[in-house]
Write a protein that holds these residues in place. Structure first.
Motif, short mmCIF file in Angstrom:
data_model
loop_
_atom_site.label_atom_id
_atom_site.label_comp_id
_atom_site.label_asym_id
_atom_site.label_seq_id
_atom_site.Cartn_x
_atom_site.Cartn_y
_atom_site.Cartn_z
N PRO A 337 31.59 19.55 40.29
CA PRO A 337 31.11 18.22 39.88
C PRO A 337 30.60 17.40 41.06
O PRO A 337 29.65 16.63 40.93
N VAL A 338 31.25 17.58 42.22
CA VAL A 338 30.82 16.83 43.40
C VAL A 338 29.38 17.20 43.74
O VAL A 338 28.54 16.34 44.02
N ALA A 339 29.06 18.50 43.70
CA ALA A 339 27.70 18.93 44.03
C ALA A 339 26.73 18.61 42.90
O ALA A 339 25.63 18.10 43.13
N ALA A 340 27.15 18.91 41.67
CA ALA A 340 26.21 18.80 40.55
C ALA A 340 25.89 17.36 40.24
O ALA A 340 24.74 17.01 40.03
N GLU A 341 26.92 16.53 40.23
CA GLU A 341 26.67 15.15 39.81
C GLU A 341 26.80 14.17 40.97
O GLU A 341 26.01 13.25 41.10
#
Ligand SMILES: Cc1cc2nc3c(=O)[nH]c(=O)nc-3n(C[C@H](O)[C@H](O)[C@H](O)COP(=O)(O)OP(=O)(O)OC[C@H]3O[C@@H](n4cnc5c(N)ncnc54)[C@H](O)[C@@H]3O)c2cc1C
Length: 526
Positions: A337-341
């Motif tokens: 989630p840190v990378a994607a969003e």
């Protein structure tokens, strides 16, 4: 070293593979590192390294070597290009209580990589294998077999895990058949490295890292240790400028100068593409292999280093028999989630901000301190408890929450010497008891993977039995910074993130620690 364990196979000696290898070395895990090319990349790529990455380099024993060759930057400037008006800049000195590195650094990636490589060569001679191109791999119940093409012919290597740090065109990802979601923008970026004397011959007062925002013509100016770097967008279909046009553009931004030499130019596409699966049994995707993110605001390399912070300690806990395999699932659950969003949101915010659409930017943080914490990546909160409560953006300095990175507080140890909190967490979970040590709280004995320490604003009496396990918190400053009441227990993970916060009266640190591992197991069985 974990006895009898097959080596962990790391594929790709870019910044993420090199840092991951140093992490595995730090936790005394066996590894081999394989790189396709005959030498490390000399391409012009990342130029700014954020504070959270420096903290990883400190833990893995290379921060001083990196800092010795870097330019430290304590102001991220913000200039409105049309009027040449300086807007409030990001002052990293605001982070002095949070980190021992209250700055970011400028250093080209091709200067960084040899420093990381030298450390690996010194600590694990022979672990790095150049001219080894991974062509295939197969998984076994207890390991992975990787096939390489080498100048001496094909070679097979058996390992315990395969960590794919093989970049945006990852062979491993392709062979797993993992899809990549997201988009590549039509906008390209132009990066120009220029040798020009802006110190004496043509003095200018630009911060070493400055954003010139403008709806038409934004630009980022970065002082590298050996040159000035200009970065600006190139619209869809616009041909790459000639050297004369580059020169004219640079002059338009900085005004006339007596002499300048263009060292290097590069054009690249902006992507935001994230693999939809990061782990398949014993194979993990890391860095650009897992997420291709626009390099704006230094989110490319630095997001990859967050992966290299997350996975090595988990592998160590499993190898030492302190946690089950489920702990490894936390890697993808927290980092994806840190990378994607998170990075995506920040990158999009950066693009809009640079284009003068500041009002449209949701991800800008609230206070000057929060902005500094966000822009240095110290503000990353991980979703450690599955509540979806993660973020890359700090909005204020409120009480710390589960998943936050705990500050690298300056405390005083039993022998009178100053100690930094992150040094104590290096290779252990640590239960911190924020209480008055004079009342002799009952603190359990240290166990495998878990230490217990009292943090007290009164120094521990020499005859109280807890002197050796206490930290003196002068003026109660650390407790106030964290924002917890007295008699609070905070469990910190080896990656500095808070695993649990509880009242000392109601909670048992050993039970909370066990739940961490059990929680990971529960999540993995879904
Ligand atoms: C122009 C430009 C500017 C950038 N600026 C910034 C910035 O300012 N800040 C920032 O944070 N990021 C920036 N980035 C992004 C940053 O460079 C990347 O995110 C970073 O290099 C990713 O590191 P990595 O180790 O995951 O992958 P890579 O650096 O791509 O390394 C992958 C390695 O794997 C090797 N490899 C590939 N396939 C195989 C195989 N089959 N077998 C063996 N080896 C293999 C490759 O040869 C390579 O050495 C920039 C990128 C570009 C292009």
């Amino acid at each position: 070293m974990s006895d009898g364990m097959k080596p962990i196979i790391v594929v790709g000696a870019g910044p993420v593979g090199l840092t991951t290898a140093l992490g595995l070395d730090f936790y005394r895990l066996p590894f081999l590192l394989f790189e396709d090319d005959a030498e490390l990349s000399r391409d012009t790529k990342a130029g700014t390294i954020l504070t959270r990455t420096l903290e990883a380099f400190r833990r893995y024993g290379v921060a001083d070597d990196v800092l010795a060759k870097a330019l430290r930057v304590d102001e991220i400037g913000d200039v409105e290009r049309a009027t040449n008006t300086a807007r409030p800049s990001v002052q990293t000195a605001l982070l002095s209580e949070d980190t021992r590195y209250p700055f970011v650094i400028n250093m080209p990636q091709h200067h960084l990589e040899p420093i990381l490589r030298a450390a690996i060569d010194a600590r694990r001679p022979g672990a790095l294998h150049l001219q080894h191109r991974l062509t295939a791999f197969r998984q076994l119940p207890d390991g992975v077999v990787a096939s390489f093409e080498t100048p001496a012919g094909p070679r097979e290597v058996e390992g315990s895990y395969l960590l794919a740090c093989d970049g945006g065109r990852s062979t491993v990802r392709a062979q797993l058949g993992v899809a990549v979601e997201g988009e590549s923008s039509d906008v390209r970026c132009l990066l120009v490295d220029v040798k020009v004397d802006l110190d004496v011959a043509n003095p200018r007062d630009y911060p070493y890292l400055a954003y010139f925002a403008d709806p038409q013509e934004w630009m980022i100016l970065v002082r590298q240790p050996h040159c000035w770097r200009f970065l600006y967008p190139l619209g869809p279909g616009v041909p790459e400028p000639t050297t004369a046009e580059f020169r004219a553009k640079v002059i338009r931004f900085i005004g006339p100068v007596d002499e300048m030499e263009i060292l290097n130019t590069i054009v690249y596409r902006i992507h935001h593409r994230v693999a939809n699966e990061w782990r398949r049994d014993r194979v993990f995707l890391m860095g650009d292999a897992a997420h291709l993110i626009t390099p704006m605001w230094a989110l490319g390399l630095n997001t990859g280093i967050l992966d290299a912070i997350s996975l090595p300690w988990r592998l160590a806990w499993v190898a030492r028999g302190w946690a089950g395999d489920g702990l490894l699932d936390g890697y993808a659950r927290e980092q994806r989630p840190v990378a994607a969003e998170g990075s995506g949101e920040m990158a999009e915010a950066a693009r809009k901000y640079m284009a003068g659409e500041a009002a449209a930017v949701k991800a800008m943080s609230g206070t000057a301190w929060a902005n500094a914490a966000t822009r240095t990546m110290l503000g990353v909160r991980l979703g450690v408890d599955d509540a979806g409560d993660w973020s890359m953006v700090k909005t204020d300095r409120g009480p710390f929450r589960v998943g936050d990175r705990i500050p690298d507080a300056l405390l005083h140890g039993p022998d009178g010497r100053p100690v930094r909190l992150h040094d104590l967490v290096d290779d252990s979970f640590v239960a911190l008891y924020f209480t008055d040590v004079r009342r002799r709280p009952a603190i359990p004995a240290d166990g495998a993977g878990l230490r217990h320490l009292v943090v007290s604003h009164r120094d521990a009496p020499l005859d109280g039995g807890l002197r050796d396990r206490s930290l003196f918190d002068v003026g109660d400053r650390f407790r106030r910074l964290v924002g917890c009441p007295r008699d609070t227990l905070i469990l910190v993970r080896p990656d500095d993130h808070i695993a649990a916060i509880a009242s000392m009266r109601a909670a048992d640190a050993e039970e909370l620690y066990r739940q961490q591992v059990a929680h990971a197991e529960a999540c993995s069985s879904r």
